[in-house]
Motif scaffolding. Structure first.
Motif, mmCIF file in Angstrom:
data_model
loop_
_atom_site.group_PDB
_atom_site.id
_atom_site.type_symbol
_atom_site.label_atom_id
_atom_site.label_comp_id
_atom_site.label_asym_id
_atom_site.label_seq_id
_atom_site.Cartn_x
_atom_site.Cartn_y
_atom_site.Cartn_z
ATOM 1 N N LEU A 4 10.451 35.967 79.878
ATOM 2 C CA LEU A 4 9.650 36.812 79.013
ATOM 3 C C LEU A 4 9.567 36.152 77.642
ATOM 4 O O LEU A 4 10.586 35.740 77.081
ATOM 5 C CB LEU A 4 10.322 38.188 78.884
ATOM 6 N N LEU A 5 8.358 36.032 77.129
ATOM 7 C CA LEU A 5 8.136 35.529 75.769
ATOM 8 C C LEU A 5 8.004 36.743 74.864
ATOM 9 O O LEU A 5 7.230 37.654 75.156
ATOM 10 C CB LEU A 5 6.859 34.685 75.718
ATOM 11 N N MET A 51 10.971 24.644 70.927
ATOM 12 C CA MET A 51 9.598 25.116 70.820
ATOM 13 C C MET A 51 9.537 26.363 69.937
ATOM 14 O O MET A 51 8.714 26.437 69.012
ATOM 15 C CB MET A 51 9.024 25.437 72.206
ATOM 16 N N CYS A 52 10.401 27.330 70.195
ATOM 17 C CA CYS A 52 10.382 28.571 69.416
ATOM 18 C C CYS A 52 10.702 28.299 67.950
ATOM 19 O O CYS A 52 10.043 28.830 67.054
ATOM 20 C CB CYS A 52 11.360 29.577 70.007
ATOM 21 N N SER A 53 11.687 27.457 67.701
ATOM 22 C CA SER A 53 12.050 27.120 66.323
ATOM 23 C C SER A 53 10.898 26.432 65.602
ATOM 24 O O SER A 53 10.591 26.760 64.445
ATOM 25 C CB SER A 53 13.286 26.230 66.316
ATOM 26 N N ALA A 54 10.249 25.475 66.283
ATOM 27 C CA ALA A 54 9.130 24.754 65.671
ATOM 28 C C ALA A 54 7.983 25.700 65.341
ATOM 29 O O ALA A 54 7.397 25.636 64.247
ATOM 30 C CB ALA A 54 8.655 23.636 66.597
ATOM 31 N N ILE A 55 7.652 26.583 66.258
ATOM 32 C CA ILE A 55 6.551 27.522 66.024
ATOM 33 C C ILE A 55 6.888 28.474 64.878
ATOM 34 O O ILE A 55 6.080 28.693 63.976
ATOM 35 C CB ILE A 55 6.192 28.282 67.324
ATOM 36 N N ALA A 122 2.749 30.399 73.877
ATOM 37 C CA ALA A 122 3.674 30.742 72.797
ATOM 38 C C ALA A 122 2.952 30.778 71.449
ATOM 39 O O ALA A 122 3.145 31.713 70.654
ATOM 40 C CB ALA A 122 4.838 29.759 72.763
ATOM 41 N N VAL A 123 2.118 29.783 71.179
ATOM 42 C CA VAL A 123 1.376 29.750 69.909
ATOM 43 C C VAL A 123 0.400 30.925 69.837
ATOM 44 O O VAL A 123 0.341 31.634 68.827
ATOM 45 C CB VAL A 123 0.643 28.404 69.722
ATOM 46 N N GLN A 124 -0.360 31.154 70.893
ATOM 47 C CA GLN A 124 -1.326 32.260 70.886
ATOM 48 C C GLN A 124 -0.627 33.603 70.652
ATOM 49 O O GLN A 124 -1.109 34.434 69.879
ATOM 50 C CB GLN A 124 -2.090 32.314 72.212
#
Length: 144
Positions: A4-5, A51-55, A122-124
């Motif tokens: 789940l995101l 990925m989450c940290s970068a976003i 993730a970005v969207q």
């Protein structure tokens, strides 16, 4: 594993002084079948932490950095370009039509490879969360 995101607001607590607390934006990928224990960071599946940290670090607004990130994704999808080095405040995201990986600009590490589809979702999701003035939590199924 069922992933789940989640984009949400969370309460942060200072390690040095637990009486210091603040609300912040958060993005995570969690296994819905895993037991919840530990810090918020530990709950995020390890392969998606970079990925989450970068976003979270490099996308501050839906209109500015969020719009730029979405435009880069569209350029890759349209075949206009096959490789983008997206340089942000704290990370560089290396984006190709198949995969995305990350390099921290301040010794956070490098790697964290994810699929293009995972990064795009993730970005969207995070940009949609930032665009909502109430910052209501968003949860979506995340491909493994």
């Amino acid at each position: 594993m069922s992933l789940l995101l989640r984009a949400t607001l969370v309460e942060h607590v200072a390690d040095a002084d637990p009486s210091k607390k603040w609300i912040g934006r958060w993005l995570e990928v969690v296994d819905t079948h895993a037991q919840s224990s530990g810090s918020r960071w530990e709950l995020c599946e390890p392969q998606f932490r970079m990925m989450c940290s970068a976003i979270m670090s490099d996308i501050q607004t839906a209109e500015g950095s969020g719009a730029i990130a979405l435009k880069e994704i569209c350029r890759i999808e349209a075949g206009e370009i096959a490789y983008i080095e997206s340089d942000g405040n704290a990370w560089v995201a290396y984006i190709t039509p198949d995969k995305v990986w990350f390099e921290g600009l301040y010794s956070q590490g490098e790697g964290g490879e994810v699929s293009f589809a995972q990064y795009k979702l993730a970005v969207q999701t995070y940009v949609r969360f930032l665009a909502d003035p109430e910052h209501k939590s968003i949860e979506v199924e995340f491909p493994s």
